[in-house]
Scaffold this motif. Structure first.
Motif, short mmCIF file in Angstrom:
data_model
loop_
_atom_site.label_atom_id
_atom_site.label_comp_id
_atom_site.label_asym_id
_atom_site.label_seq_id
_atom_site.Cartn_x
_atom_site.Cartn_y
_atom_site.Cartn_z
N PHE A 1 0.79 -1.04 -0.04
CA PHE A 1 0.02 0.03 0.02
C PHE A 1 0.89 1.20 0.03
N THR A 2 0.32 2.31 -0.54
CA THR A 2 1.06 3.46 -0.33
C THR A 2 -0.02 4.66 -0.01
N HIS B 1 -1.09 8.39 -0.41
CA HIS B 1 -1.18 9.68 -1.25
C HIS B 1 -1.97 11.01 -0.75
N ALA C 1 -3.46 3.61 -1.60
CA ALA C 1 -3.74 3.02 -2.92
C ALA C 1 -2.97 1.58 -2.66
N SER D 1 -1.35 -2.06 -4.48
CA SER D 1 -0.75 -2.52 -5.61
C SER D 1 -0.33 -3.85 -5.20
N THR E 1 1.98 0.55 -9.93
CA THR E 1 0.66 0.70 -10.46
C THR E 1 -0.23 0.10 -9.60
N ALA E 2 -1.26 1.22 -9.18
CA ALA E 2 -2.21 0.81 -8.08
C ALA E 2 -3.40 0.00 -8.87
N ASN E 3 -3.78 -0.81 -8.15
CA ASN E 3 -5.11 -1.58 -8.46
C ASN E 3 -6.16 -1.28 -7.84
N VAL F 1 -7.81 2.03 -5.39
CA VAL F 1 -7.62 3.42 -4.73
C VAL F 1 -8.93 3.51 -3.62
N ALA G 1 -8.74 0.87 -9.53
CA ALA G 1 -8.05 1.91 -9.85
C ALA G 1 -8.62 2.52 -11.28
N PRO H 1 3.28 9.09 -3.96
CA PRO H 1 3.26 8.49 -2.70
C PRO H 1 3.96 9.15 -1.36
#
Lengths: 519, 296
Positions: free
Chosen positions: A121-122, A124, A133, A135, A146-148, A150, A170, A180
């Motif tokens: 996870f990130t 933002h 987000a 991924s 690349t986020a899957n 959000v 996403a 991020p």
């Protein structure tokens, strides 16, 4: 006597009020019961029920006046005493805090992340709020994954951060997400993230699973039919042990948290038989007796002497002397004890400044056991002598003056007067007071807690014990201060003190009775 | 009676004065010292009993103001003393009112009404009070934790809980008030009853107004008793803003952070009013002393 007539409206109002109150109280009783504490629920029910009976049924009026006082004493004086005595037979401590069912519940709620479901996870930033987000985890982490999925903007900084977070795919997201946050910034939001559950569109629920990862969780424990718990990672069964108060496997390894069980006389056995524990206990007990005994001797000696001098009618300005000498009693004890703590300070206390100027010494009042004990006695004598001064003044005034006139005729010295008239006449009424002052100082927690905190400590004990600790302050340390708060052991020592106090009270009653029959 | 003063008598008188003044010096030295320390600049300096340089920095901190130190830095008050004083006064006032109410009604029953086991109940209450609360702290903590699960404003870390805990200490007060009630002639109440007053009305409108002096005394005694109480408050209250004065003052003299001067100002500020109340109430307290009550 006839009962006062009440109007119908008044009666209706009274019963409505009673029913409402009864419902509220019953609700509390029910909640206590539902929380798995049936004994407390029964106790509360009895107390409330008795209250309603006393005030609504037509019983003796006296009980309506007595109920609040008796109830307060039962709940806040008698109950704590009996409860303390009963805790003394258990292993209640910070390790064994919960009941067995609560500790089982705690373990069953424990869960571990399932590795295969982990996602990276990130965070933002989005204005003042943040988006999460998710991924896929990859062996080589790309700088910007690349986020899957959000989330919407979340107020992670608020007092009540969101608990359930809906994640959306996403690809369908209509908003761009910013860069991020670096890891150090993410860590600041850890507690909010730990509390959150992320719901994915496909119904999966993910929880915080360590730095940078969210994952599905699975329970760590499964209950077996025989009451034991199966550890799902090791496959071992842990059985509740009713003597130690822990879930244990066959090798005897224990799982935290333990639970509260009865241990019979183990705490008492530990106090009386365990060699390592007995040595400091006996030392503390001896000091407690010496402390209270010497306090009685010193305060009585000074107080009686002052009373005798201040009752000398030829002495001018007696009122001023009495008021000034009464001051230690008038200043709140917690303030004067702390003042002494500062005055006795080794490096910048005024007492050492004086001693240094006159004798060139700077004794370590708080580090040397003997000096610390002397200091405690000095302070306690300072605090206590006005009590005896006032008491003895009253007693000496009650002695018929013609006795002294007679002795003056034969030219007796003041010392002879004191020895043959004053002392024999006041010793009897003084005896029960001496016993109660002894009992009071036996439990004089405040002076030890505020002045030395029991220090300096003995060096070679398992549980910290201080050379100036008296039994109550030692009990307080075991229960509330040092690591491993051992409530059971503290309660056992308290129970021993209860018995000692009961004996002292009985002696006191005898002395008072003896005084009354003699008069 | 003519007073004959022999030479011996004069010597005795002088000795008595010297002895008394020596003892008074020892007695009030700590009290004067703390006033002088509160006016001295700095937390570590020692000096003469009469300060050579008066500084109000500790007093500013005690009253909740910050001040500019010599090096230009702003010194903030280390602890919320006035808040603690307010907490103490609030707890002591409310619990003393509760104590007076409960013990007056109970004392009325013991003094005037007939019911079985009267002497036994009163004696067991007095006996129970011999056991200080400090011995049952573990249980008191557990009981208030339990209460707090259902009624948070009466649980741990709440002033309501501390007040409730103090309400148990009423046996001595019941004893005092009962003794006073028994000195009031019963005939007055009987007259009221003949006129048709109920139990409650005779108690409320006839006996209570006559007993006002003793109720004031008991209130003052209970107030002083609760304002200096340490053990129960130290277990039930832990958060800094919540503490009472008796619990909080200790934190000034921490071994790692010894704020001697700041403590002295706070001690004088808070100790003085309590001492004055105590000295004013001295006469009544002294009569209570002989009944066996020992100040804590």
């Amino acid at each position: 006597m006839s009962a006062p007539r009440q109007s119908t409206a008044g009666l209706v109002f009274k019963w409505c009020l009673s029913v409402c109150l009864a419902l509220i109280l019953l609700y509390f009783v029910f909640r206590i019961y539902a929380n798995g504490q049936p004994l407390w629920a029964i106790g509360a029910l009895c107390l409330f029920g008795l209250g309603f009976y006393v005030y609504l049924a037509n019983v003796a009026f006296a009980y309506r006046y007595l109920y609040p006082g008796v109830a307060a004493m039962l709940v806040f004086v008698a109950l704590p005493m009996f409860y303390t005595a009963s805790i003394g037979f258990t292993n209640y401590s910070s390790n064994n805090l919960l009941s067995e069912s609560r500790s089982r519940q705690y373990l069953l709620e424990q869960s571990v992340p399932v590795d295969a479901t982990s996602m990276r996870f990130t965070l933002h930033p989005d204005g003042n709020e943040f988006r999460i987000a998710l991924s896929e985890l990859e062996d080589v982490e790309p700088a910007i994954p690349t986020a899957n999925f959000v989330s919407a903007s979340l107020a992670l900084m608020s007092q009540t951060p969101p608990l359930n977070v809906r994640m959306s795919s996403a690809k369908e997201a209509s908003f761009p997400i910013g860069p991020p946050l670096p890891l150090s910034e993410v860590l600041k939001h850890r507690s909010a993230l730990q509390a959150a559950t992320l719901s994915l569109p496909d119904g999966r629920k993910l929880s915080y699973a360590g730095v940078g990862e969210f994952a599905e969780m699975s329970s760590l424990w499964r209950p077996n039919a025989d009451g034991s718990l199966l550890h799902l990672l090791t496959g071992e069964s842990y059985h509740p042990n009713q003597t130690t108060g822990f879930f244990e496997n066959e090798k005897g390894e224990q799982i935290q948290p333990g639970f509260k069980v009865g241990v019979g006389l183990a705490n008492y056995a530990r106090i009386l038989l365990d060699q390592e524990f007995r040595a400091p206990f006996v030392a503390i007990f001896t000091w407690t007796v010496a402390f209270s005994g010497l306090t009685v001797v010193f305060t009585l000696a000074i107080g009686l002497l002052l009373a005798a001098i201040l009752n000398w009618e030829a002495l001018p300005a007696r009122g001023i002397y009495r008021t000034l000498l009464f001051l230690p009693y008038a200043v709140p004890a917690f303030i004067s004890i702390l003042v002494f703590k500062g005055l006795f300070n080794q490096n910048f206390g005024e007492i050492n400044a004086l001693l240094d100027a006159v004798f060139g010494v700077k004794p370590a009042w708080f580090a040397d056991p003997l000096l610390a004990k002397i200091m405690v006695l000095v302070v306690n004598t300072w605090l206590g002598y006005p009590y005896f001064m006032i008491l003895c003044s009253g007693l000496i005034k009650a002695i018929p003056a013609d006795l002294y006139e007679a002795s003056a005729l034969v030219g007796a010295s003041p010392w002879t007067n004191f020895k043959t008239i004053t002392a024999p006449l006041i010793i009897k009424p003084l005896m029960p007071l001496l016993v109660s002052v002894f009992a009071f100082n036996f439990n004089n927690f405040v002076v030890i807690a505020l002045l030395t905190d029991g220090r300096p400590d003995y060096l070679n004990t398992k549980l910290p014990a201080g050379t100036t600790d008296i039994l109550v302050s030692y009990t307080y340390r075991i229960a509330f201060q040092d690591a491993g708060q051992n409530f059971g052991l503290a309660a056992a020592i308290s129970t021993i003190i209860f018995i000692l106090i009961a004996l002292l009270s009985m002696a006191n009653l005898r002395l008072t009775r003896g005084r009354e029959t003699n008069q | 009676m003519a007073i004959v003063t022999s030479k011996q008598q004069k010597w005795r008188m002088l000795t008595a004065h010297v002895f008394l003044w020596a003892l008074i010096a020892v007695t009030i030295f700590p009290l004067l010292a703390v006033i002088s320390i509160s006016l001295r600049p700095g937390n570590f300096s020692t000096g003469s009993l009469i300060p050579t340089e008066i500084s109000l920095e500790h007093w500013k901190l005690a009253l909740g103001f910050s001040y500019q130190a010599d090096d230009g830095s702003l010194v903030e008050p280390p602890f919320p003393v006035l808040r603690w004083l307010w907490n103490s006064i609030k707890i002591a006032t409310i619990s003393s009112l509760l104590i007076v109410t409960i013990s007056t009604t109970a004392a009325y029953a013991f003094a005037r009404l007939k019911f079985p086991y009267k002497a036994t109940i009163l004696n067991s209450m007095l006996l129970l009070q011999m056991f200080p609360a400090v011995l049952a702290l573990v249980a008191i903590y557990a009981i208030f934790e339990l209460i707090g699960n259902y009624i948070p404003w009466l649980g741990i870390e709440s002033h309501g809980g501390v007040m409730l805990a103090y309400v148990g200490g009423i046996a001595m007060h019941i004893w005092t008030i009962r003794g006073y009630f028994e000195t009031i002639p019963q005939e007055i109440e009987e007259c009221a009853k003949v006129d048709g007053a109920t139990h409650w009305q005779t108690f409320r409108y006839v006996l209570l107004p006559m007993a006002m002096p003793i109720l004031v005394v008991v209130f003052v005694l209970a107030f002083i008793g609760t304002i200096v109480e340490y053990p129960v408050a130290s277990v039930l209250l832990r958060e800094e803003a919540n503490l009472t004065l008796a619990v909080g003052s200790k934190y000034y003299l921490n071994d790692q952070k010894f704020l001697w001067g700041d403590f002295a100002a706070a001690a004088v500020l808070c100790g003085l009013p309590i001492t004055i109340v105590f000295l004013t109430a001295q006469r009544w307290i002294v009569s209570g002393l002989t009944a066996g009550a020992v100040k804590g």
